[in-house]
Design an enzyme around this catalytic site. Structure first.
Site, PDB file in Angstrom:
ATOM      1  CE  LYS A 126      -4.321  -1.656   2.021  1.00  0.00           C
ATOM      2  NZ  LYS A 126      -5.364  -1.405   3.011  1.00  0.00           N
ATOM      3  CG  ASP A 173      -9.176   0.982   2.860  1.00  0.00           C
ATOM      4  OD1 ASP A 173     -10.010   0.186   2.384  1.00  0.00           O
ATOM      5  OD2 ASP A 173      -7.995   0.668   3.110  1.00  0.00           O
TER       6      ASP A 173
HETATM    7  P1  NAP Z   1      -1.729  -2.308  10.679  1.00  0.00           P
HETATM    8  O1  NAP Z   1      -1.355  -1.158   9.829  1.00  0.00           O
HETATM    9  O2  NAP Z   1      -0.761  -3.427  10.848  1.00  0.00           O
HETATM   10  O3  NAP Z   1      -2.138  -1.722  12.140  1.00  0.00           O
HETATM   11  C1  NAP Z   1      -2.463  -2.607  13.167  1.00  0.00           C
HETATM   12  C2  NAP Z   1      -3.021  -1.859  14.377  1.00  0.00           C
HETATM   13  O4  NAP Z   1      -3.358  -2.814  15.383  1.00  0.00           O
HETATM   14  C3  NAP Z   1      -2.050  -0.877  15.041  1.00  0.00           C
HETATM   15  O5  NAP Z   1      -2.770   0.136  15.684  1.00  0.00           O
HETATM   16  C4  NAP Z   1      -1.359  -1.786  16.066  1.00  0.00           C
HETATM   17  O6  NAP Z   1      -0.822  -1.071  17.185  1.00  0.00           O
HETATM   18  C5  NAP Z   1      -2.505  -2.642  16.536  1.00  0.00           C
HETATM   19  N1  NAP Z   1      -2.048  -3.945  17.001  1.00  0.00           N
HETATM   20  C6  NAP Z   1      -1.620  -4.984  16.244  1.00  0.00           C
HETATM   21  N2  NAP Z   1      -1.263  -6.016  17.024  1.00  0.00           N
HETATM   22  C7  NAP Z   1      -1.458  -5.613  18.314  1.00  0.00           C
HETATM   23  C8  NAP Z   1      -1.254  -6.241  19.572  1.00  0.00           C
HETATM   24  N3  NAP Z   1      -0.767  -7.486  19.696  1.00  0.00           N
HETATM   25  N4  NAP Z   1      -1.553  -5.530  20.700  1.00  0.00           N
HETATM   26  C9  NAP Z   1      -2.037  -4.269  20.604  1.00  0.00           C
HETATM   27  N5  NAP Z   1      -2.242  -3.624  19.430  1.00  0.00           N
HETATM   28  C10 NAP Z   1      -1.951  -4.293  18.301  1.00  0.00           C
HETATM   29  O7  NAP Z   1      -3.060  -3.030  10.134  1.00  0.00           O
HETATM   30  P2  NAP Z   1      -4.271  -2.326   9.351  1.00  0.00           P
HETATM   31  O8  NAP Z   1      -4.043  -2.439   7.886  1.00  0.00           O
HETATM   32  O9  NAP Z   1      -4.466  -0.984   9.948  1.00  0.00           O
HETATM   33  O10 NAP Z   1      -5.501  -3.307   9.699  1.00  0.00           O
HETATM   34  C11 NAP Z   1      -6.109  -3.312  10.985  1.00  0.00           C
HETATM   35  C12 NAP Z   1      -7.370  -4.173  10.951  1.00  0.00           C
HETATM   36  O11 NAP Z   1      -8.329  -3.548  10.073  1.00  0.00           O
HETATM   37  C13 NAP Z   1      -7.177  -5.586  10.418  1.00  0.00           C
HETATM   38  O12 NAP Z   1      -8.003  -6.465  11.149  1.00  0.00           O
HETATM   39  C14 NAP Z   1      -7.699  -5.506   8.972  1.00  0.00           C
HETATM   40  O13 NAP Z   1      -8.189  -6.736   8.497  1.00  0.00           O
HETATM   41  C15 NAP Z   1      -8.835  -4.511   9.147  1.00  0.00           C
HETATM   42  N6  NAP Z   1      -9.186  -3.797   7.905  1.00  0.00           N
HETATM   43  C16 NAP Z   1     -10.484  -3.878   7.492  1.00  0.00           C
HETATM   44  C17 NAP Z   1     -10.865  -3.228   6.340  1.00  0.00           C
HETATM   45  C18 NAP Z   1     -12.291  -3.334   5.871  1.00  0.00           C
HETATM   46  O14 NAP Z   1     -12.562  -2.995   4.701  1.00  0.00           O
HETATM   47  N7  NAP Z   1     -13.212  -3.761   6.703  1.00  0.00           N
HETATM   48  C19 NAP Z   1      -9.933  -2.465   5.598  1.00  0.00           C
HETATM   49  C20 NAP Z   1      -8.611  -2.380   6.072  1.00  0.00           C
HETATM   50  C21 NAP Z   1      -8.252  -3.063   7.246  1.00  0.00           C
HETATM   51  P3  NAP Z   1       0.623  -0.300  17.066  1.00  0.00           P
HETATM   52  O15 NAP Z   1       0.338   0.950  16.275  1.00  0.00           O
HETATM   53  O16 NAP Z   1       1.009  -0.018  18.472  1.00  0.00           O
HETATM   54  O17 NAP Z   1       1.536  -1.242  16.347  1.00  0.00           O
END
Ligand code: NAP
Length: 270
Positions: free
Chosen positions: A68, A105
């Protein structure tokens, strides 16, 4: 000449639900086109974009982890996405054939809550990763009140509030929620294979909406807890379908059919 097609690219890619969504709509509209998965490793991204650039049948691609950010180096950015959300999830062709990138998004997130009156009302967001950037960007355009971002790393959350010019505060994950009218989980917590999201929902306003963008599982523990408190909920499929709808129009020049969302959701929930 073969039929027009679009793709979703990522590494890994087998889990992607995008082909199910786009093929369902193509079929419903009777459009003779295809939508495929393409497994593209990080080192192959530049070659992939160059090969598709010269393929007249290729209408564009959705972009998922880990491309991305990197994809922004290979396509035009007419909407200044690089300077705002800072990540692209869609590449499409302009009328002159040139490739441009965008991020659907933010629009996909906001579509299901566009009818809510959030003006001046407090909002809480969990997470400060890529999806949270799109969520906070959308909220920054919606005239909401103070935004409380809870994240494992509050410093990262503070940076995002500043980036999007939002009033509010950054807190650790165990902080008490505000009396928010909207709570969004934009973190990975609660997703299959990730730690649970454990929140006390009692401080939320009685008319609050709880929105979990996690869609695997579809019915998360957060949504169950919100339901138990009598709060309205929005699940992650709403955003998934919403972001896909914007991309579909860019790829195939037609809006998705509107009368079959329940059928599509049932298909995606399998
Ligand atoms: P990302 O960039 O990897 O961000 C992950 C987030 O979760 C960060 O805030 C991270 O905290 C936190 N996190 C991850 N593991 C953790 C843990 N063990 N303990 C505490 N906090 C934790 O991922 P993303 O792309 O933003 O995606 C996040 C979620 O949204 C996923 O489930 C994805 O499938 C979903 N999503 C859904 C859609 C949809 O269309 N519905 C679209 C995009 C994403 P830190 O900042 O402290 O690392």
């Amino acid at each position: 000449m073969s039929a027009p097609y679009a793709e979703v690219i990522g590494d890994p890619i087998s889990h992607s639900k995008s082909p199910t969504i786009h093929k369902f709509w193509l079929d419903r509209l009777g459009i003779a086109a295809d939508y495929r998965r393409a497994h593209v490793k990080p080192e192959a991204l530049a070659d992939y974009i160059e090969s598709r650039r010269s393929d007249p049948d290729w209408r564009g691609c959705n972009v998922t982890i880990p491309h991305k950010i990197a994809v922004m180096h290979h396509v035009a950015d007419p909407g200044a996405v690089r300077a705002s959300i800072g990540a692209m999830n869609t590449v499409a062709r302009a009328e002159d054939g040139a490739l441009f990138g965008t991020n659907t998004d933010a629009g996909g997130f906001f579509a299901p809550i566009a009818g809510l009156d959030l003006e001046g009302r407090p909002v809480a967001v969990i997470g400060a990763g890529g999806a949270a950037r799109a969520v906070l960007f959308a909220l920054s355009k919606a005239n909401v009140g103070p935004v409380t971002v809870l994240n494992r790393s509050p410093l990262k959350a503070m940076g995002l509030l500043a980036t999007f010019g939002l009033q509010g505060s950054a807190r650790p994950l165990d902080a008490r929620l505000p009396e928010a009218a909207l709570l969004v989980n934009a973190s990975a917590l609660g997703m299959t294979g990730q730690p649970p999201l454990d929140l006390d929902l009692s401080p939320l306003a009685d008319d609050a909406v709880v929105y979990d963008i996690v869609y695997s599982p579809l019915e998360t523990a957060l949504l169950r807890a919100a339901d138990a408190r009598g709060l309205a909920t929005v699940d992650g499929l709403e955003m998934l379908i919403g972001q896909a709808a914007i991309a579909f129009s860019l790829f195939f020049g037609a809006a998705p059919p509107e009368d079959c969302e329940d059928e599509l959701k049932a298909l995606l929930a399998q």
